[in-house]
Design an enzyme around this catalytic site. Structure first.
Site, PDB file in Angstrom:
ATOM      1  N   ARG A   1       0.844  -1.207   0.000  1.00 13.84           N
ATOM      2  CA  ARG A   1       0.000   0.000   0.000  1.00 13.84           C
ATOM      3  C   ARG A   1       0.876   1.252   0.000  1.00 13.84           C
ATOM      4  NH1 ARG A   1      -3.801  -3.418   2.661  1.00 13.84           N
ATOM      5  NH2 ARG A   1      -2.933  -3.236   4.730  1.00 13.84           N
TER       6      ARG A   1
ATOM      7  N   PHE B   1     -10.153  -6.559  -7.364  1.00 17.65           N
ATOM      8  CA  PHE B   1     -10.205  -7.373  -6.138  1.00 17.65           C
ATOM      9  C   PHE B   1      -9.919  -6.439  -4.960  1.00 17.65           C
ATOM     10  CE2 PHE B   1      -8.502 -10.018  -9.608  1.00 17.65           C
ATOM     11  CZ  PHE B   1      -9.396 -11.060  -9.652  1.00 17.65           C
TER      12      PHE B   1
ATOM     13  N   ASP C   1     -14.951  -5.336  -6.955  1.00 21.13           N
ATOM     14  CA  ASP C   1     -14.913  -6.570  -6.157  1.00 21.13           C
ATOM     15  C   ASP C   1     -16.227  -7.314  -6.395  1.00 21.13           C
ATOM     16  OD1 ASP C   1     -13.040  -7.478  -3.516  1.00 21.13           O
ATOM     17  OD2 ASP C   1     -15.033  -8.398  -3.619  1.00 21.13           O
TER      18      ASP C   1
ATOM     19  N   ASP D   1      -5.135  -8.022  -7.115  1.00 25.19           N
ATOM     20  CA  ASP D   1      -4.810  -8.724  -5.860  1.00 25.19           C
ATOM     21  C   ASP D   1      -5.881  -9.782  -5.589  1.00 25.19           C
ATOM     22  OD1 ASP D   1      -3.680  -9.430  -3.436  1.00 25.19           O
ATOM     23  OD2 ASP D   1      -4.575  -7.751  -2.332  1.00 25.19           O
TER      24      ASP D   1
ATOM     25  N   CYS E   1      -1.290 -14.850  -3.932  1.00 28.75           N
ATOM     26  CA  CYS E   1      -1.106 -15.205  -2.521  1.00 28.75           C
ATOM     27  C   CYS E   1      -1.235 -16.710  -2.322  1.00 28.75           C
ATOM     28  CB  CYS E   1      -2.066 -14.432  -1.623  1.00 28.75           C
ATOM     29  SG  CYS E   1      -3.786 -14.720  -1.963  1.00 28.75           S
TER      30      CYS E   1
END
Ligand code: SAH
Length: 388
Positions: free
Chosen positions: A207, A223, A245, A292, A332
């Site tokens: 960030r 996302f 999202d 993300d 991730c």
């Protein structure tokens, strides 16, 4: 005294301080109650440490201590070490939310503990750790003196452990929402219905990067969850930051965070949509796209399908980003390592016919440490690409 004995030649992982014991490595399993802590010995009888065991779990045993020490004392020490690692690294006036315990990353399998201002949130994934919860609460509450403790053990993985999902207040007042500050920026964290324990603390350092690179750009935060990257982009001087999202609840949280930061209503548009479809919208004019997504590979057997998914969204984003532009892209999934992810992005760039250069590589924030003896604790990786 009863003990678990490993097969000859199957003790290497535990000797190397890896936390997991699979059933195939076990020679003798005594009578025990699921969740119980037992000594672990090699085939020659040497004590290697202690683990909690659960026959129902695909990972039969998880080491809580290595060497001869008494296991409960060692768990206390691991908690103290986790607190010591983070001590003095956060100025609470600037950043008051952080991960205190990162499961195996801090030598504590099955336990995540996050602190949001003065509210402690626990996530317990296993039966063995469930039994250690009173001890964990004792040590952590004495150290951080929270106003309230909230449980967010609403993890489907608990089923496999023979546990129900559990969430709600554990101590103190009921707290559903807490206002945190991260690097001077306020955010609402939804502790009762939000994802994970409420906020993606692992992206703190990314960030900061978005804030640094966003000036003068039109940002698409794909996302977005609660819009944290969008807020940071605008604080960094972005012309606009749009958030997309699939979850309407997440978009609601993102709108709340725009309001909290006093961001004008024309500073970004919110879309409840599937990113795979949204990236095909003809009207996109962004020159900084952030991707993300959730973990596409939750198991090793998902890797091929996951890579296809990563390639698709990265190809679309690379095609759609206005040049010269930026793409900040993450995975991730632990099972997709950085080398593989780079290969996927390479293929996406090739198919999109775009030039792409890696400006920076990203990892989970430092309060989510990677245990060098337990490499599964490394999961988040990302690239900042310059596209022209
Ligand atoms: N970038 C966020 C975290 C993203 S987590 C942050 O820093 O806070 C992944 C998000 O993707 C979740 O909010 C989830 O609701 C959303 N999601 C999952 N699949 C999706 C899809 N196909 N399209 C759009 N959003 C999706």
């Amino acid at each position: 005294m009863k003990a678990v004995v490993l097969k000859a030649g199957k003790d290497k992982a535990v000797r190397n301080r890896h936390h997991w014991i699979f059933s195939g490595a076990i020679r003798d399993l005594p009578d025990f109650e699921d969740g119980e802590i037992l000594p672990v010995r090699d085939a020659g009888g040497e004590l290697l440490g202690h683990a909690y065991f659960n026959r129902k779990s695909s990972i039969t045993g998880r080491m809580v201590s290595f060497g001869p020490g008494a296991p409960l004392d060692e768990v206390r020490r691991s908690l103290d070490r986790a607190l010591a690692l983070r001590a003095g690294l956060f100025d609470p006036a600037v950043t008051n939310a952080r991960r205190l315990v990162n499961a195996e990353g801090d030598g504590l399998p099955g336990l995540v503990a996050d602190l949001y201002d003065d509210v402690l949130v626990l996530q317990v994934a296993t039966l063995g750790m469930e039994r250690l919860k009173p001890l964990v609460l004792d040590v952590l509450t004495a150290a951080v003196r929270p106003r309230a403790v909230v449980e967010r053990s609403d993890l489907p993985a608990r089923r496999e452990e023979g546990l129900e999902e559990a969430s709600g207040p554990l101590a103190g007042d009921r707290v559903d929402t807490v206002r945190i500050v991260e690097e001077g920026i306020p955010f609402w964290v939804d502790l009762s219905g939000g994802q994970k324990t409420g906020f993606y603390l692992d992206q703190r350092e990314s960030r900061r990067l978005v804030r640094r690179f966003a000036a003068g750009r039109k940002v698409l935060n794909a996302f977005s969850y609660s819009g944290a990257f969008s807020v940071c982009a605008l604080k960094g001087g972005a012309l606009r930051a749009d958030s997309v999202d699939a979850s309407a609840a997440a978009i609601g949280l993102a709108q709340g965070n725009f309001e909290l930061n006093g961001l004008a209503s024309d500073s970004g548009v919110f879309f409840t949509a599937d990113v795979f479809e949204f990236l095909r919208e003809p009207a996109l004019d962004h020159d900084f796209i952030i991707l993300d997504p959730p973990a596409f590979a939750k198991r090793r057997t998902d890797v091929v399908a996951a890579c296809r998914g990563y390639k698709d969204i990265n190809r679309l984003a690379l095609q759609r980003v206005r040049a010269p532009g930026l793409l900040l892209t993450f995975s991730c999934s632990h099972f997709v390592d950085e080398g593989l992810f780079q290969q996927v992005v390479f293929q996406a760039a090739q198919e999109a016919g775009r030039r792409a250069r890696i400006l920076q590589r990203h990892r989970q924030a430092f309060d989510h440490p990677v245990n060098i003896y337990h490499p599964e604790t490394a999961y988040l990786k990302g690239f900042l690409l310059y596209v022209d």
